[in-house]
Design an enzyme around this catalytic site. Structure first.
Site, PDB file in Angstrom:
ATOM      1  N   ASP A 268       0.860  -1.169   0.000  1.00  0.00           N
ATOM      2  CA  ASP A 268       0.000   0.000   0.000  1.00  0.00           C
ATOM      3  C   ASP A 268       0.905   1.230   0.000  1.00  0.00           C
ATOM      4  O   ASP A 268       2.096   1.159   0.349  1.00  0.00           O
ATOM      5  CB  ASP A 268      -0.928  -0.005   1.216  1.00  0.00           C
ATOM      6  CG  ASP A 268      -2.246   0.705   0.939  1.00  0.00           C
ATOM      7  OD1 ASP A 268      -2.285   1.555   0.030  1.00  0.00           O
ATOM      8  OD2 ASP A 268      -3.238   0.411   1.619  1.00  0.00           O
ATOM      9  N   GLU A 495     -16.916  10.229   4.680  1.00  0.00           N
ATOM     10  CA  GLU A 495     -16.472   8.855   4.940  1.00  0.00           C
ATOM     11  C   GLU A 495     -15.656   8.383   3.738  1.00  0.00           C
ATOM     12  O   GLU A 495     -16.181   8.163   2.661  1.00  0.00           O
ATOM     13  CB  GLU A 495     -17.661   7.926   5.202  1.00  0.00           C
ATOM     14  CG  GLU A 495     -18.736   7.924   4.143  1.00  0.00           C
ATOM     15  CD  GLU A 495     -19.720   6.777   4.292  1.00  0.00           C
ATOM     16  OE1 GLU A 495     -19.521   5.887   5.137  1.00  0.00           O
ATOM     17  OE2 GLU A 495     -20.711   6.769   3.536  1.00  0.00           O
TER      18      GLU A 495
END
Length: 740
Positions: A268, A495
């Site tokens: 990542d 979000e």
């Protein structure tokens, strides 16, 4: 003299080019492994490490073009200009329509290939978001509704994440014959689902082995062993003390040794820096040491710049060049199998025309999925709407970017909920009434879309006005209206991945409460008390607690983030052109009190599989404008050891509709295990009065269960219960005993 030197130089260049054309690694007729072997011996250590970073520069002397491993295709080609934007993944999961999901990702991969081919043929560099390696799907378990990235997943069930993830991989990668269309990537490995603000330092320890193998790992195993996914992305956090991108247990023992994964592991973005940077994991001393640890553990490609220090790590003995070669071989194999080093004429996927990008066919797919993913949660008979004397309200009613979710591309046009309704009825009264958490509204106009140097797009927003409403203002504006369509909920700006917001109820991209924001709750109650009929359209990427709204609203429709055609899809459902068929892929809890601590990764009392309370809406729940009857449930063992579950389904209403038959498994007496767990599902569409038999096959491996004696998952003999019905609630299921 000058001409002589020029002629001599050209002769050398010509001879070099002719020689390069005959090098074994440039011969597509040779086996890939032989081409890799040949190219490996020609690369320097510095060149190898350049190839191991996501932004890999060209190596002109060897004819290796520029390449970037980082592209996005979460629900459409992302961050790369014009593209079709499909509904959010959590919404698509609610369709329970694997076939449509695969069609959508075939469309996504068509657009991705076409954009890459066009860019190369125009002589433009291939940078971030523009290559052939796509970091999708996200198959983490949506274990807690407060996680802001849960909208990227296919819900809270391991089986559903696995089955839908398989279809995503198949749609993206195509068949390697002889080249892959794209590379897909299963992420984030492993045990990752928030909180976002802690991910760079958080350590998951004392997780029960059962939770690891029964909940967090099955989807990854399926995509590796059944889906032949070509990449796996390791997660940010630590697992049992080791960063996931430096975990021998995860990347070597489980992924490669036990599951036989042969592809690439990518980190990542910034995860390797977390090994050594202050106030993070603290397991390495510097970038060179962190890079060596990651490569030795099996992380082949870094999203970041730490791997540039690998030559230094070799010089001081932290790692050998031979150990680095293991990763370089894998990534070269991947590039050869994408056709990245071969002529377009040899790669069938380069024939996909640019006209597929944002095509009418793809927009129609987006609209169809927009319809199928909507879940009708409540309806007292007001839907489908018959009246035209209505008003549209709410913070999401005229917001186009809300429909894009996160990790999005730029659609040619976005149909907002208001626009979709007005396309059907003509001009209707509209009032935004509030922002998500405040009565103060900032009305914004979207300016030009500009493309940055890396090919991503940004939208310039201008505030045109600012107004604070009161409840009295809202009641006065709606005085002559009978029905309110209130399009509210929350927003992907609140979000998402590490969102920087300062709004009550939200923290670092996650949520601190699942309750509908109070300002919207107050408006809905005031409208209800004023005698208005209310259709509440909830837009969100996660479950919202709607207990008070069950009293104040006549209908509740969960619309998720519905993509670029979301407005048309919404109107199709509201006015009855499409009969809703979506079923929840996550549990909708009554309120915050039903949730365990967010930081706790144990599955106890989480998701429908382990939750001990009574939810507001269970996993698998969803209403229709018609009614269905299930009867005659049977289970029969087949010669190959599988079981065939059949049930007669009848449409007992007056409208054509689609029911989703769900099959769950339970092992009686296993008090520590799930109360039930999904093992199959099927969509069945019926005319009014029509009856058909729906059949769901359960292969023997669907009876894989946790064996506490061996601490492994395998097909475990014994007594089971197969549960057949229309949601995960016990009242909606018929039990069929089975002995294996």
């Amino acid at each position: 003299m000058k001409k002589k030197y020029i002629f001599a130089f050209l002769a050398v260049v010509s001879a070099t080019t002719a020689s390069a054309q005959t090098m074994p690694y440039q011969n597509p007729a040779l086996p890939v492994e032989q081409r890799v072997d040949d190219l490996m011996q020609r690369l320097t250590l510095e060149e190898k490490t350049q190839l191991m970073m996501n932004s890999s520069p060209a190596i002109p002397r060897l004819g290796i073009p520029q390449f970037d491993w980082w592209s996005e295709a979460l629900h459409g080609v992302g961050r790369n200009g014009l593209a079709t934007v499909f509904p959010s993944c959590i919404g698509m999961a609610c369709s329970f329509d694997d076939d449509l999901i695969e069609q959508i990702y075939v469309a996504v991969s068509d657009e991705a290939r076409a954009k890459n081919t066009q860019r190369r043929r125009e002589g433009k560099p291939i940078g971030k978001y523009q290559a052939l390696s796509f970091w999708t799907p996200n198959i983490n378990i949506f274990r807690d509704p407060r996680w802001g990235r849960g909208q990227e997943t296919y819900g809270e069930d391991p089986f559903m994440n696995a089955r839908m993830g398989l279809r995503v991989v198949r749609g993206l990668q195509g068949t390697a014959n002889p080249y892959y269309k794209l590379h897909a990537c299963a992420k984030h490995f492993a045990v990752h689902s928030g909180p976002e603000k802690l991910r760079h330092s958080f350590n998951i320890e004392d997780l029960p082995a059962r939770d690891l193998w029964e909940t967090y790992l099955p989807a990854f195993k399926t995509l590796v062993q059944e889906g032949n996914v070509q990449q796996v992305m390791c997660a940010y956090q630590r697992f049992e003390g080791d960063p996931c991108c430096g975990s021998n247990r995860l990347l070597q023992q489980i992924l490669r040794d036990e599951w036989g994964f042969k592809g690439l592991v990518v980190s990542d973005c910034g995860a390797i820096g977390d090994f050594w940077q202050p106030k993070r994991h603290g397991v390495s001393t510097d970038a060179a040491n962190a890079s060596a640890k990651a490569v030795l553990s099996g992380t082949d490609v870094e999203c970041g710049r730490n791997y540039k220090d690998l030559p230094e790590a070799v010089r001081r003995g932290d790692i050998s060049e031979e150990q680095i070669n293991v990763s370089v071989r894998r990534l070269l194999k991947g590039r050869f199998e994408l056709g990245n080093l071969d002529a377009d004429s040899l790669v069938e996927w380069t024939n996909i025309p640019a006209s597929v990008v944002s095509s009418k066919e793809h927009r129609n797919l987006a609209r169809q999925m927009g319809r199928e993913q909507m879940v009708l949660l409540k309806n007292n008979g007001i839907l489908p709407l018959q009246t035209t004397k209505l008003m549209v309200m709410g913070p999401n009613a005229a917001d186009s970017t809300m429909l894009w979710g996160i990790y999005f591309g730029t659609p040619a046009h976005t149909v907002t909920p208001l626009e979709g309704i007005e396309a059907r009825l003509g001009k209707v009264p509209f009032m935004q009434a509030c922002d998500f958490t405040s009565m103060t509204v900032e009305q914004k106009a979207i300016g030009k879309s500009t493309e940055t140097a890396d090919g991503s797009t940004t939208l310039q927003m201008e505030t045109t006005s600012k107004k604070t409403y009161t409840i009295a203002d809202i009641l006065e504006a709606s005085r002559d209206t009978e029905t309110i369509i209130f399009v509210g909920g929350i927003s992907p700006n609140l979000e998402k991945e590490q969102a920087k917001v300062n709004v009550p109820g939200f923290d670092g991209g996650d949520r601190t409460t699942i309750e509908l924001p109070q300002v919207q709750r107050d408006i809905l109650r005031a409208l209800h008390e004023a005698g208005k009929k209310i259709v509440f359209v909830n837009c969100s990427g996660s479950a919202v607690a709607l207990t008070p709204e069950m009293e104040t609203c006549d209908a509740i429709l969960q619309a998720w983030y519905a993509g670029e055609q979301g407005g048309h899809a919404l109107a199709d459902v509201l006015f009855g052109d499409y009969n809703p068929s979506g079923k929840l892929a996550v549990t909708f809890y009554k309120d915050d009190s039903q949730l365990p601590p967010f930081e706790e990764y144990k599955m106890e009392n989480r998701t429908y599989r382990f939750f001990r309370g009574e939810p507001l809406f269970p996993f698998g729940y969803g209403l229709s404008y018609t009614t269905f009857e299930l009867k005659g449930e049977k289970i029969k063992k087949q010669k190959d050891g599988s079981f065939e579950v059949s049930v007669k389904v009848k449409n007992t209403g007056k409208r054509e509709g689609t029911e989703i038959v769900q099959v769950y498994l339970r092992r009686p007496g296993d008090t520590d295990g799930p109360s039930k767990t999904l093992r199959g599902y099927a969509r069945i569409s019926l005319l009014p009065g029509e009856q058909q038999t729906c059949t769901v096959t359960l292969p023997r491996d669907r009876f894989e269960w946790w064996d506490g004696q061996t601490n492994t998952m395998h097909v475990l003999p014994g007594q089971y219960e197969v549960l057949v019905g229309t949601s995960s609630a016990d009242k909606d299921l018929k039990v069929l005993p089975v002995k294996l």
